[in-house]
Design an enzyme around this catalytic site. Structure first.
Site, PDB file in Angstrom:
ATOM      1  N   GLY A 231       0.816  -1.201   0.000  1.00 43.43           N
ATOM      2  CA  GLY A 231       0.000   0.000   0.000  1.00 43.43           C
ATOM      3  C   GLY A 231       0.851   1.253   0.000  1.00 43.43           C
ATOM      4  CB  CYS A 232       0.156   4.654  -1.276  1.00 42.67           C
ATOM      5  SG  CYS A 232      -1.519   4.864  -0.602  1.00 42.67           S
TER       6      CYS A 232
END
Length: 872
Positions: free
Chosen positions: A683-684
């Site tokens: 995930g970012c």
């Protein structure tokens, strides 16, 4: 539940159906169990005869049935991994009457949150002829209904006080949830019978204290046996009745225990939403509980209360009446197949076990034959390089301390020498010791007694990953690895110098036969926690592959998909062959100039055909969370599948099977990513947080707090307040302030608790993290911390280390991460670090391209513009 089975004691009773073990599989009607996709692998992993079984079983009428049958059987067989285990478990489960297969207790939250997965798993068992007795609770639903009616739940000693009004709600909830589960099963072709009364007889537990709460005093087996004999899965509630017919509420764990006492099943499984018992102090899952050793102290723990205490007490009482080899598993529903069909199991394993015994002399062992038997597991002794007698002679002349359980399934011997780090000289375990987690119990005892310890392991040891998990650092040379924990910097330097000169001694032996921890994901790169080295995981900049490769994007309409399409358009070797989107079907793909590509809406059958024809080299799943499993199943169902799969969602970031590799190249072993078939794209938020925290892991003494702010592109394209420009104007919107999926991701990957508080701001793309990290007081200055980061990320073209705090406007549209600030407070016990990342690029599309490049043998940064955002 028996994790490693002593099966000779199980009576052989003729089954009503599914009498044979393997041959019957070829004609059994089955359904695919989508929740088990993480255990899928190609048929080549099994022996030829097992693969033939799967192939035979796939010959059921109809193409769709072909797929579901093959998918399900391959899931089971490949999950097990060997012909011996397949035959063993099928023979095991078909050796007793059907009602003795398993008692499965389902927590109420499972029905609310994971009903499709639960129904799929139970359908899988049913369609291969296995009939578990299923009993469910309904606690969360009861609490919600009571809250809606303004009734505050009351508990005494973890037991719900059940007055007539509460009983009305309890009965309603049980009937509703029972019907939900039965209906879900019926839709999957499972004959399920609701049994909501007539099984449990009871008396009042304490009518004055608890009111309508019962103590079970009898179990009527007839309704359950009748259901199974008629080919129905029995689905029970934990409502009990007095002889006069008064309904009484009974804790579902207690009711499951009473069923287990009556039926004495092969397996006892408790399903809950946490996947096990969680230590309330550390937040970590308890992997095993050895009751004989830990029970009394465990009940004194502050976090063991209410339902947890009741559950542990009930399981303790249950196991006192079952063989010592019996145990209970508390697991997540997604691990049900793993628990039932593998030796290793899942979740929290609770067993009686044995007390651990310390011995400081040979005389204290008492039984010399038992000690000799344990030492014979040592490969050096088995090979003739060392004799038992000579090793015993050595122990007579040195100071040592040994650790073991009563039957010496595990034996650890620590040698102590003045002025030197204590050395773990032998660590010998039987397969039973590994599988029943006695090894963890022994190592925990070691850590209590020794503040520091070192040990040497051969690099081919099948349990290498386990040793990595127990250490603070390691150093490798000439096929051996020295591990340590609890050492200061100068002590580590001296230890490595001594090891380098060959003076530490031979490697310990952990019985390489077990292979319990031999999955590729656990062969981590060598590491050191306290000595500064150059980057242990340097970028694989140059690739050898120059062949063209075809990429298929499933769900490519979002921002991430658009950015990935743009990157592939400029990539020298990648070409897009297919893009799939239900909403955009028939429209031309925008932003791609290499070919005229039109969106399609690929179905499972289309994906299978493309995979069979070898039309796709890399599948990129750009789908919302929880959606991509059927597509992965379809790809994996093809026996000659050679493609790679990159998943951009969170679906496989918590995989523990070893089949999915977490694709963060700067922190994970690049060689492992390059060899992976299935890669979970991080995930970012999680990428930036891990990069910012990881180098300091060994100095952290508390819980790091991450204050994260993202542009509204992170909220996706579906309209919501988090991407409403008017709502966000002059605003900052907090959301999911606890238990966010990225909080779990960061914590699980770093191996420590991290608090994460996400927010959305009014800019479009880019993330800023301000991270407060508690460190050992006086251990590091700001300059030293910056040096640690510069050393750790040396050579990383997508990570910039800056002395200043980076700002989000400089990272927007760029392909890397900037880490900076390194502000230490006046007490020198806390550092604040700032990290920025573009959530659509390095936080998603750029990182995906890195993983594609690595997996296909291209240069890691091929097709990625390298821009230095801020110079350190």
């Amino acid at each position: 539940m028996l994790r490693q089975v002593s099966r000779s004691s199980i009576p052989v009773i003729k089954r009503i159906t599914n009498k044979s073990t393997l041959a019957t599989l070829s004609s059994v009607k089955v359904l695919s169990c989508t929740s088990q996709s993480r255990y899928l692998s190609t048929a080549s992993k099994t022996t030829a005869s097992v693969a033939n079984v799967a192939a035979t079983a796939s010959n059921v009428t109809g193409a769709a049935r072909n797929y579901s049958t093959r998918s399900t059987v391959v899931q089971l067989l490949n999950n097990i991994g060997s012909k011996r285990e397949v035959e063993q478990y099928l023979k095991y489960f078909t050796s007793v009457s059907q009602q003795q297969f398993a008692v499965i207790k389902v927590g109420g939250a499972i029905i609310t949150q994971q009903l499709p997965e639960l129904a799929s798993c139970l359908a899988f068992l049913y369609h291969v002829g296995l009939y578990p007795i299923v009993l469910h609770g309904t606690g969360p639903q009861i609490n919600e209904l009571l809250e809606n009616e303004g009734v505050e739940p009351e508990y005494i000693d973890g037991i719900r006080i059940t007055n007539p009004k509460t009983m009305e709600v309890v009965r309603k909830c049980f009937l509703e949830q029972n019907l939900r589960l039965v209906t879900a099963l019926e839709k999957m072709g499972v004959h399920a019978r609701p049994i909501t009364a007539g099984v449990f007889g009871a008396e009042y537990l304490d009518q004055d204290k608890y009111q309508l709460v019962g103590r079970i005093n009898s179990v009527n087996k007839s309704p359950i046996e009748a259901a199974i004999e008629s080919g129905y899965l029995p689905i029970l509630t934990s409502l009990a009745e007095t002889p006069s017919g008064q309904l009484l509420n009974v804790n579902a764990d207690v009711a499951a225990g009473e069923l287990a006492r009556v039926f004495e099943p092969l397996k006892i499984v408790y399903l809950n939403e946490k996947g096990g018992i969680i230590n309330g102090n550390t937040g970590e899952k308890v992997s095993s509980i050895n009751l004989d050793e830990e029970y009394e102290d465990l009940l004194k723990e502050s976090w063991v209360k209410y339902g947890t205490k009741l559950k542990i007490k009930e399981i303790h009482d249950l196991l006192q009446h079952l063989p010592r080899s019996s145990s209970v598993a508390i697991i997540d529903v997604n691990d049900l197949q793993k628990e039932l069909f593998t030796d290793s199991g899942a979740g929290t394993l609770i067993r009686r076990g044995y007390k651990l015994i310390n011995r400081n002399s040979l005389e204290e062992f008492g039984n010399p034959d038992l000690l000799r038997s344990a030492l014979l597991r040592d490969p050096e002794i088995k090979s003739g390089k060392l004799s038992v007698a000579s090793y015993l002679k050595l122990l007579e002349s040195v100071k040592f301390k040994s650790y073991g359980d009563e039957p010496l399934e595990v034996l650890a011997i620590v040698l102590e020498e003045d002025g030197k780090v204590p050395k773990l000289d032998k660590f010998l375990s039987s397969k039973t010791g590994w599988l029943n987690n006695v090894t963890d119990n022994i190592f925990n005892a070691l850590k209590k007694d020794y503040q520091s310890l070192c040990w040497v392991v051969n690099e081919n040891d099948s349990n290498l990953g386990w040793y990595f998990s127990k250490s603070d650092g390691s150093f490798a040379k000439n096929g051996e690895i020295i591990f340590w924990y609890g050492l200061k910097t100068d002590e580590v330097s001296q230890l490595i110098k001594t090891f380098d000169s060959g003076s530490v001694g031979s490697s310990l032996s952990s019985s390489s036969e077990s292979g319990v921890f031999s999955s590729s994901t656990q062969k981590r790169g060598f590491h050191s926690s306290t000595v500064r080295f150059s980057n242990p995981n340097p970028p694989l900049i140059k690739g050898t592959n120059t062949k063209k490769a075809k990429v298929a994007l499933i769900g490519a309409r979002g921002y991430t998909g658009q950015n990935l399409i743009s990157l592939i358009d400029k990539h020298p070797y990648l070409e897009i062959s297919h893009v799939s989107s239900r909403e955009l079907k028939g429209q031309k793909l925008q932003g791609y100039n290499k070919d005229n590509i039109v969106y399609s809406n690929l179905q499972v059958e289309d994906i299978i055909k493309l995979e069979e024809n070898g039309d796709v080299d890399v599948w990129v799943m750009a789908l919302p969370n929880g959606v991509c499993k059927p597509f992965v199943n379809a790809i994996e169902s093809v026996s000659n599948s050679n493609s790679k799969i990159i998943d951009l969602s969170a679906d496989y970031r918590f995989d523990t099977t070893g089949e999915w590799i977490y694709g963060l190249p700067e922190l994970n072993d690049r060689a492992t990513i390059a060899q992976a078939k299935k890669i979970s794209n991080p995930g970012c938020y999680a990428t930036a947080a891990q990069v910012a925290i990881s180098p300091l892991k060994d100095y952290i003494v508390g819980t790091p707090s991450v204050f994260g702010v993202s542009g509204y592109s992170g909220a996706g394209t579906k309209p919501s307040p988090k991407n409403d420009i008017k709502f966000l104007s002059n605003n900052l919107v907090p959301y999911s302030l606890t238990d966010h999926v990225h909080e779990r991701e960061i914590s699980s990957q770093l191996g420590l608790d991290v608090a994460f508080m996400p927010h959305v701001a009014q800019w479009f793309q880019g993330i800023s993290h301000t991270i407060s990290i508690p460190i050992k007081q006086g251990s590091l200055t700001s300059r030293e911390i910056r040096n640690i980061y510069q050393d750790r990320y040396q050579g990383e073209k997508l990570i910039t280390v800056s002395g200043e705090a980076p700002v989000v406007k400089d990272i927007s549209g760029k392909h890397g991460i900037v880490v900076g600030a390194f502000a230490v407070n006046s007490k020198e016990n806390r550092v604040v670090i700032v990290a920025t990342i573009d959530n659509l690029l390095k936080g998603a599309a750029t990182q995906c391209l890195q993983n594609i490049n690595l997996s296909l043998g291209y240069g890691e940064y091929e097709g990625i513009p390298i821009e230095v955002v801020i110079r350190g």
